[in-house]
Enzyme design. Sequence first.
Site, PDB file in Angstrom:
ATOM      1  N   TYR A  75       0.849  -1.190   0.000  1.00 55.73           N
ATOM      2  CA  TYR A  75       0.000   0.000   0.000  1.00 55.73           C
ATOM      3  C   TYR A  75       0.886   1.241   0.000  1.00 55.73           C
ATOM      4  O   TYR A  75       1.841   1.348   0.785  1.00 55.73           O
ATOM      5  CB  TYR A  75      -0.896  -0.013   1.247  1.00 55.73           C
ATOM      6  CG  TYR A  75      -1.479   1.324   1.639  1.00 55.73           C
ATOM      7  CD1 TYR A  75      -1.237   1.864   2.899  1.00 55.73           C
ATOM      8  CD2 TYR A  75      -2.275   2.057   0.766  1.00 55.73           C
ATOM      9  CE1 TYR A  75      -1.773   3.093   3.283  1.00 55.73           C
ATOM     10  CE2 TYR A  75      -2.811   3.294   1.128  1.00 55.73           C
ATOM     11  CZ  TYR A  75      -2.551   3.810   2.382  1.00 55.73           C
ATOM     12  OH  TYR A  75      -3.074   5.017   2.764  1.00 55.73           O
ATOM     13  N   PHE A  76       0.574   2.193  -0.886  1.00 57.52           N
ATOM     14  CA  PHE A  76       1.327   3.446  -0.974  1.00 57.52           C
ATOM     15  C   PHE A  76       0.542   4.550  -0.278  1.00 57.52           C
ATOM     16  O   PHE A  76      -0.560   4.898  -0.680  1.00 57.52           O
ATOM     17  CB  PHE A  76       1.564   3.822  -2.435  1.00 57.52           C
ATOM     18  CG  PHE A  76       2.261   5.148  -2.624  1.00 57.52           C
ATOM     19  CD1 PHE A  76       1.586   6.237  -3.155  1.00 57.52           C
ATOM     20  CD2 PHE A  76       3.605   5.321  -2.268  1.00 57.52           C
ATOM     21  CE1 PHE A  76       2.224   7.460  -3.338  1.00 57.52           C
ATOM     22  CE2 PHE A  76       4.244   6.537  -2.454  1.00 57.52           C
ATOM     23  CZ  PHE A  76       3.552   7.605  -2.983  1.00 57.52           C
ATOM     24  N   TYR A  78       0.380   8.591   1.145  1.00 53.73           N
ATOM     25  CA  TYR A  78       0.937   9.910   0.843  1.00 53.73           C
ATOM     26  C   TYR A  78       0.315  11.000   1.714  1.00 53.73           C
ATOM     27  O   TYR A  78       0.722  12.163   1.646  1.00 53.73           O
ATOM     28  CB  TYR A  78       0.736  10.258  -0.638  1.00 53.73           C
ATOM     29  CG  TYR A  78      -0.709  10.138  -1.077  1.00 53.73           C
ATOM     30  CD1 TYR A  78      -1.165   8.968  -1.681  1.00 53.73           C
ATOM     31  CD2 TYR A  78      -1.620  11.161  -0.857  1.00 53.73           C
ATOM     32  CE1 TYR A  78      -2.488   8.833  -2.064  1.00 53.73           C
ATOM     33  CE2 TYR A  78      -2.941  11.044  -1.233  1.00 53.73           C
ATOM     34  CZ  TYR A  78      -3.379   9.875  -1.835  1.00 53.73           C
ATOM     35  OH  TYR A  78      -4.696   9.738  -2.204  1.00 53.73           O
ATOM     36  N   GLU A 155     -10.587   4.516   4.305  1.00 56.29           N
ATOM     37  CA  GLU A 155     -10.565   5.373   3.121  1.00 56.29           C
ATOM     38  C   GLU A 155     -11.942   5.392   2.443  1.00 56.29           C
ATOM     39  O   GLU A 155     -12.055   5.266   1.214  1.00 56.29           O
ATOM     40  CB  GLU A 155      -9.475   4.885   2.139  1.00 56.29           C
ATOM     41  CG  GLU A 155      -8.113   4.697   2.747  1.00 56.29           C
ATOM     42  CD  GLU A 155      -7.455   5.992   3.197  1.00 56.29           C
ATOM     43  OE1 GLU A 155      -6.329   5.932   3.675  1.00 56.29           O
ATOM     44  OE2 GLU A 155      -8.087   7.063   3.095  1.00 56.29           O
TER      45      GLU A 155
END
Length: 612
Positions: A75-76, A78, A155
């Site tokens: 998972y990225f 930011y 999310e």
Amino acid sequence: MLAFPFYRKLSISDGARLPNRTSVRQQQPVSYSTVPKESFVTQNAITVDIACYLKQTNNPLTMSWFNKEEGYFLYFSYGSNLDSTRIHLNNPSAVAVGKGILKDYDLAFGTLSSRKSDPLWTGGTATIVEKKGVNVWGVVWKIDLAAVSNLDRQEDVYLPKEVTIEMTDGTSLLCRTYQIDLLTVMAPMPAYKQVCIEGAREHGLPDYYIQKLMAIQDNGDTKTLTPTMVKMAEAKKDILTKDISTTHIYNSEMATELEECFHYFGYGNHLSNIHLHNKNALKVGIGKLVGYELHFGDFPASSSAKNCWKGGLASIQEKPGSVVWGVIWKMNQTDLEKLDRQVMGYRAKDVTVEKEDGGLISCRVYQLSEYIPATPSTKYKRMMVDGAVENSLPKDYISKLVAIEDNGQTGAVDATLVDSEETKKIVTNGDGVHTSKAIHQSEGYFLYFAYGSNINSKRFSVSCPTSQKVAVGCLKEFCLEFAIKEQTSGEKFVGATIESRLNASTWGVVWRVDLTELPKLDRQEHIKEKFYEPVDVSVDLENGESVICRTYRVLQPYSPFPPSVLYKSVIVIGAEEHALPAAYIETLRSLPEGPEHTVGPMKSYYLEATKN
């Protein structure tokens, strides 16, 4: 790149949108009767994801953003999930793999068009938008495959998508990330912004990118306390509601500038004399380092670092409730190594400094690696106090510096300070009056015209390592001569000089030199021994312009004396190096040669200057 069929690739910049804004958990029930049994990892939302993928694509399980055999996915993050405390609230199995960039995307803040704000934060949250040539930095996490539903729930206003992340080690990883598809731009609350900044610092994202995060405008809401903030405060034992708003809006020009610069927090001798060796340093303002206390110490006997002061040096030590004030300097990345060398015996660390306007800025600072407590010299303390006054630090802090006990040593024992005081005398002719047009005092440099051995860059760098070539120049109505001058003490000086002569020309090099190196050049030219004297001359450059330069000529009376083979070679090589006119170089080559007169260290300098 593979993607779930019901996760269409988004392009907010061109207005693309999904036909249906339902999340994975809101999709119609899927029949698993045709799905291979081994594809079920666990009885939760990940099963739905994988089942939908297999059922609708009829492809084997080959997607690299998750690993079925080892039971994890990549998972990225930011936004707020950069912060390990934040991500572990919902995803305790998350382990950081490393940092990387998502190319051709930019960071934006907002929420779904159908919502007034994000349900977890009073304001916008981070998302990504496609933008050519821009990068988003973040962290890749390895999370248990069974926990993807937890992340999906967190999310809730986002849609998942697959992205390729370029890691700092050069590898590329396919990761799951999230994006708001129908975005209404909205500023984040200060607490959310701070979580992003803390996460970026925690994982060592680049300084320029942290500055970008800090420059984002927030909505100023420092009063609301959301459940997420409460949970994080309990986990961190900290308060996350501090207003860290700044007065600047980030733009691409600012990013380019920040990539080339870094911020340095000076609290000791660099309150005042930073330009002695760092002529490009620009003052940003004053600031305070919260949670640290000022200390003084000397290097232990086992240290290889040398202390030129007869007393303790300033350092910082963590102490809750304390504050150290200083000056924030903006410096070129190319000067970083030079700054590190100036503070031998110190270790560098990144800290967050609070500016006068309440904004925060990430700075490099230095702390003594090992030291024994020692009181500072009177001279060192005086310099700090003068710097504090000069930069208008708070009066109570200046009083604190004044009250520091010193050891009574008043002599200037740092050679650089001797040069600094000597420079001031030279620049003002000793009477406080600025006299030479070759000296640009406010910008910290002077122009010097070299016509003898100092046209050779190897030779000149020994005396003035900061020198930068401006151009080749011609001094008209002067001719080149060589002289010997004997002092009453019996000491002899030999060197090149210039004398007025109608229709003559002397060619040479115009150098730009740091003003702090003026005393060194005067010493090289034996000003005190009255061999040379400094003069201002008008030099014509190749582009037709004329500049006023400092140069040196031998004081009368003197006797003509031919240069030695070695001395002449240094000059000829320098003339060839800078491509002086061919006829002038030939004139230099044809000069008669005399006996060797160079001895001691100067001879070794000349020999080095003649090497290929």
